[in-house]
Design an enzyme around this catalytic site. Sequence first.
Site, PDB file in Angstrom:
ATOM      1  N   ASN A 112       9.593   0.320  -2.048  1.00  9.79           N
ATOM      2  CA  ASN A 112       9.329   0.007  -0.532  1.00  9.79           C
ATOM      3  C   ASN A 112       9.544  -1.414  -0.190  1.00  9.79           C
ATOM      4  OD1 ASN A 112       6.831  -0.347  -1.895  1.00  9.79           O
ATOM      5  ND2 ASN A 112       5.875  -0.698   0.053  1.00  9.79           N
ATOM      6  N   ASP A 119       0.619   3.612   6.085  1.00 13.30           N
ATOM      7  CA  ASP A 119       0.860   3.334   4.612  1.00 13.30           C
ATOM      8  C   ASP A 119       0.688   4.606   3.696  1.00 13.30           C
ATOM      9  OD1 ASP A 119       1.982   1.144   5.121  1.00 13.30           O
ATOM     10  OD2 ASP A 119      -0.124  -0.057   4.861  1.00 13.30           O
ATOM     11  N   LYS A 162      16.174 -10.492 -10.641  1.00 13.71           N
ATOM     12  CA  LYS A 162      17.534 -11.314 -10.145  1.00 13.71           C
ATOM     13  C   LYS A 162      17.963 -12.193 -11.180  1.00 13.71           C
ATOM     14  CE  LYS A 162      16.119 -11.309  -5.153  1.00 13.71           C
ATOM     15  NZ  LYS A 162      15.453 -11.971  -4.089  1.00 13.71           N
ATOM     16  N   GLY A 166      -8.358  21.090  19.210  1.00 18.22           N
ATOM     17  CA  GLY A 166      -8.142  22.472  18.835  1.00 18.22           C
ATOM     18  C   GLY A 166      -8.347  23.453  20.442  1.00 18.22           C
ATOM     19  N   GLY A 167      -9.037  22.897  21.242  1.00 20.42           N
ATOM     20  CA  GLY A 167      -9.174  23.683  22.492  1.00 20.42           C
ATOM     21  C   GLY A 167     -10.540  24.124  22.484  1.00 20.42           C
ATOM     22  N   GLN A 215       0.658  -1.382  -0.057  1.00 23.71           N
ATOM     23  CA  GLN A 215       0.008  -0.029  -0.009  1.00 23.71           C
ATOM     24  C   GLN A 215       0.875   1.297  -0.054  1.00 23.71           C
ATOM     25  OE1 GLN A 215      -3.113   2.282   2.583  1.00 23.71           O
ATOM     26  NE2 GLN A 215      -2.934   0.253   3.203  1.00 23.71           N
ATOM     27  N   SER A 216       1.961   1.154   0.855  1.00 28.59           N
ATOM     28  CA  SER A 216       2.466   2.718   1.185  1.00 28.59           C
ATOM     29  C   SER A 216       3.135   3.178  -0.167  1.00 28.59           C
ATOM     30  CB  SER A 216       3.600   2.639   2.108  1.00 28.59           C
ATOM     31  OG  SER A 216       4.621   1.715   1.791  1.00 28.59           O
ATOM     32  N   GLU A 231       1.269  -1.238   8.223  1.00 24.20           N
ATOM     33  CA  GLU A 231       0.489  -0.148   8.920  1.00 24.20           C
ATOM     34  C   GLU A 231       0.406   0.244  10.293  1.00 24.20           C
ATOM     35  OE1 GLU A 231      -1.492   2.536   7.171  1.00 24.20           O
ATOM     36  OE2 GLU A 231      -1.899   3.290   9.252  1.00 24.20           O
TER      37      GLU A 231
HETATM   38  N1  COA Z   1      12.177  -9.886  -9.248  1.00 26.70           N
HETATM   39  C1  COA Z   1      12.719 -10.670  -8.240  1.00 26.70           C
HETATM   40  N2  COA Z   1      12.801 -10.488  -7.008  1.00 26.70           N
HETATM   41  C2  COA Z   1      11.694  -9.652  -6.670  1.00 26.70           C
HETATM   42  C3  COA Z   1      11.197  -8.905  -7.445  1.00 26.70           C
HETATM   43  C4  COA Z   1      11.242  -8.939  -8.733  1.00 26.70           C
HETATM   44  N3  COA Z   1      10.440  -8.301  -9.537  1.00 26.70           N
HETATM   45  N4  COA Z   1      10.317  -7.866  -6.601  1.00 26.70           N
HETATM   46  C5  COA Z   1      10.619  -8.252  -5.317  1.00 26.70           C
HETATM   47  N5  COA Z   1      11.672  -9.258  -5.126  1.00 26.70           N
HETATM   48  C6  COA Z   1      12.219  -9.860  -4.248  1.00 26.70           C
HETATM   49  C7  COA Z   1      13.070  -8.894  -3.423  1.00 26.70           C
HETATM   50  O1  COA Z   1      14.356  -8.559  -3.878  1.00 26.70           O
HETATM   51  C8  COA Z   1      12.956  -9.713  -2.078  1.00 26.70           C
HETATM   52  O2  COA Z   1      14.335 -10.649  -2.059  1.00 26.70           O
HETATM   53  P1  COA Z   1      15.224 -10.852  -0.929  1.00 26.70           P
HETATM   54  O3  COA Z   1      14.541 -11.077   0.364  1.00 26.70           O
HETATM   55  O4  COA Z   1      15.725 -12.050  -1.335  1.00 26.70           O
HETATM   56  O5  COA Z   1      15.948  -9.564  -0.771  1.00 26.70           O
HETATM   57  C9  COA Z   1      11.635 -10.539  -1.816  1.00 26.70           C
HETATM   58  O6  COA Z   1      11.185 -10.250  -3.272  1.00 26.70           O
HETATM   59  C10 COA Z   1      10.819  -9.777  -1.027  1.00 26.70           C
HETATM   60  O7  COA Z   1      10.418  -8.501  -0.827  1.00 26.70           O
HETATM   61  P2  COA Z   1      10.291  -7.881   0.567  1.00 26.70           P
HETATM   62  O8  COA Z   1      10.342  -6.297   0.207  1.00 26.70           O
HETATM   63  O9  COA Z   1      11.135  -8.257   1.595  1.00 26.70           O
HETATM   64  O10 COA Z   1       8.704  -8.472   0.806  1.00 26.70           O
HETATM   65  P3  COA Z   1       8.009  -9.104   2.022  1.00 26.70           P
HETATM   66  O11 COA Z   1       6.685  -9.356   1.307  1.00 26.70           O
HETATM   67  O12 COA Z   1       8.732  -9.997   2.471  1.00 26.70           O
HETATM   68  O13 COA Z   1       7.833  -7.889   2.829  1.00 26.70           O
HETATM   69  C11 COA Z   1       7.207  -5.651   3.495  1.00 26.70           C
HETATM   70  C12 COA Z   1       6.746  -6.938   2.768  1.00 26.70           C
HETATM   71  C13 COA Z   1       5.869  -4.572   3.255  1.00 26.70           C
HETATM   72  C14 COA Z   1       6.877  -5.675   5.032  1.00 26.70           C
HETATM   73  C15 COA Z   1       8.427  -4.857   3.302  1.00 26.70           C
HETATM   74  O14 COA Z   1       8.564  -4.987   1.726  1.00 26.70           O
HETATM   75  C16 COA Z   1       8.798  -3.860   3.955  1.00 26.70           C
HETATM   76  O15 COA Z   1       9.054  -3.530   5.296  1.00 26.70           O
HETATM   77  N6  COA Z   1       8.853  -2.774   3.354  1.00 26.70           N
HETATM   78  C17 COA Z   1       9.047  -1.476   3.865  1.00 26.70           C
HETATM   79  C18 COA Z   1       8.020  -0.626   4.641  1.00 26.70           C
HETATM   80  C19 COA Z   1       6.700  -0.593   3.926  1.00 26.70           C
HETATM   81  O16 COA Z   1       6.470  -0.474   2.933  1.00 26.70           O
HETATM   82  N7  COA Z   1       5.674  -1.066   4.623  1.00 26.70           N
HETATM   83  C20 COA Z   1       4.299  -1.115   4.461  1.00 26.70           C
HETATM   84  C21 COA Z   1       3.808  -2.039   3.190  1.00 26.70           C
HETATM   85  S1  COA Z   1       2.320  -1.250   2.815  1.00 26.70           S
END
Ligand code: COA
Length: 424
Positions: A95, A167, A74, A246-247, A16-17, A138
């Site tokens: 993000n 977010d 990758k 606001g008071g 979302q963010s 969030e």
């Molecule tokens: N091709 C290949 N790999 C990809 C890719 C693509 N197009 N897109 C994503 N990936 C990989 C990433 O490189 C990552 O690999 P790694 O762990 O080996 O480095 C993996 O997918 C997972 O990405 P990640 O961001 O860790 O996703 P997650 O589902 O594990 O975590 C969040 C989700 C939201 C918790 C995390 O992204 C985060 O903390 N983001 C920052 C804060 C944020 O925005 N939070 C709110 C979200 S609404």
Amino acid sequence: MKALDGVRILDFTHVQSGPTCTQLLAWFGADVIKVERPGVGDATRKQLVDVPGADSLYFTMLNHNKRSIELNSKHGTGKEVLTRLIEECDVMVENFAPGALDRMGFTWERIQEINPRMILASIKGFGPGQYEDCKVYENVAQCAGGSASTTGFPDGPPLVTGAQIGDSGTGLHLALGIVTALYQRERSGRGQKVSAAMQDGVLNLCRVKLRDQQRLAAGPLSEYSQYGEGIPFGEATPRAGNDSGGGQPGRILKCKGWETDPDAYTYFITQAAVWKSICDLIGRPEWKDAEGYATPPERLDKLNEIFAVIEEWTMTLTKFEVMEVCNPLNIPVGPILSMKELMEDEGLRATGTIVDVDHPERGKYVSVGCPVKLSDSPAEVVRSPLLGEHTEEILADVLGYAGEELSRVMESGAVGEPTRTAAE
Ligand code: COA
């Protein structure tokens, strides 16, 4: 012409963010290219599914006006394509969890080498420091940013709010950082790194609560209901129920129909300037000048009694009738509107804040359009892309792949199956 015509965004965001940020930029006219994992895409495509087989509302409502390319960043060929995208784009927004971009081999140093004009915009849960490696969602941000400790009733637990301030709020902050960096680039010729931490964004939105934290040193906060109720203050800004910040004392009060309608309530502010009108309205003209009621400080220990009498009056009318009576008298009130009522609101439809969108897989749905209106750059809401809908188009038109080169990339396994189209 749109405000951000000619600006190309490499949108590496998910959930979302980040997507709220790039959706805003798309509404302002930027060409937003959403990079998604082949065959998988943004996790929200398949979260909270209501129409089997179709992209979820979670995804569609956050990804309007974008193009989608399936790309495995990758994979060797995937890295080649990503490098070309970095060359051609102005802004890269991401993000991912902390360190994910580095692990792909695209550090800030490497990105600058590829394109020194690139603006790299990132959302993380926390800024640099002891929590920088944490994954954040969030509600974690609402709790860590000061919102939860100051939301709820004083005798209840901390509460998270329905507004997605962690977010979507941080997405808004990041969008401002991006356009500001684009403006600076006009003069400096250089890109820069733009970072927005969700904790910081929430704290920024809770600024008035940090104000109150410091005011506590000068004595109890007299505008909080607990002051008039004689409840002592602790060391930190307390939860203030529905007190107005606001008071001017305010509360949520029942209206006609509250027994069966969970949203039959109004917000009512007893603003000092209209106290006399309020007294007439609620049938207590004697309170206008009575000792203990005439001035705002005198009334502080009687707010429960005063609001109970006002509520006896609001309960005789609907929340809309309360508004009709109070508005001409300049008494600030606000109906508690449900999502159903907002969705059907003619005024919001007329301004494009509520829009109907047609989608090839799921049919018509309702969404929130662009909440910021630019007179010279109107935002038209275009449905979200299917996964990989524009892979071939982007490779050819944006990156210039053609003939055998295009076939090589398409068949490399780095970009998923041949492009899906709406017709399929
Ligand atoms: N091709 C290949 N790999 C990809 C890719 C693509 N197009 N897109 C994503 N990936 C990989 C990433 O490189 C990552 O690999 P790694 O762990 O080996 O480095 C993996 O997918 C997972 O990405 P990640 O961001 O860790 O996703 P997650 O589902 O594990 O975590 C969040 C989700 C939201 C918790 C995390 O992204 C985060 O903390 N983001 C920052 C804060 C944020 O925005 N939070 C709110 C979200 S609404």
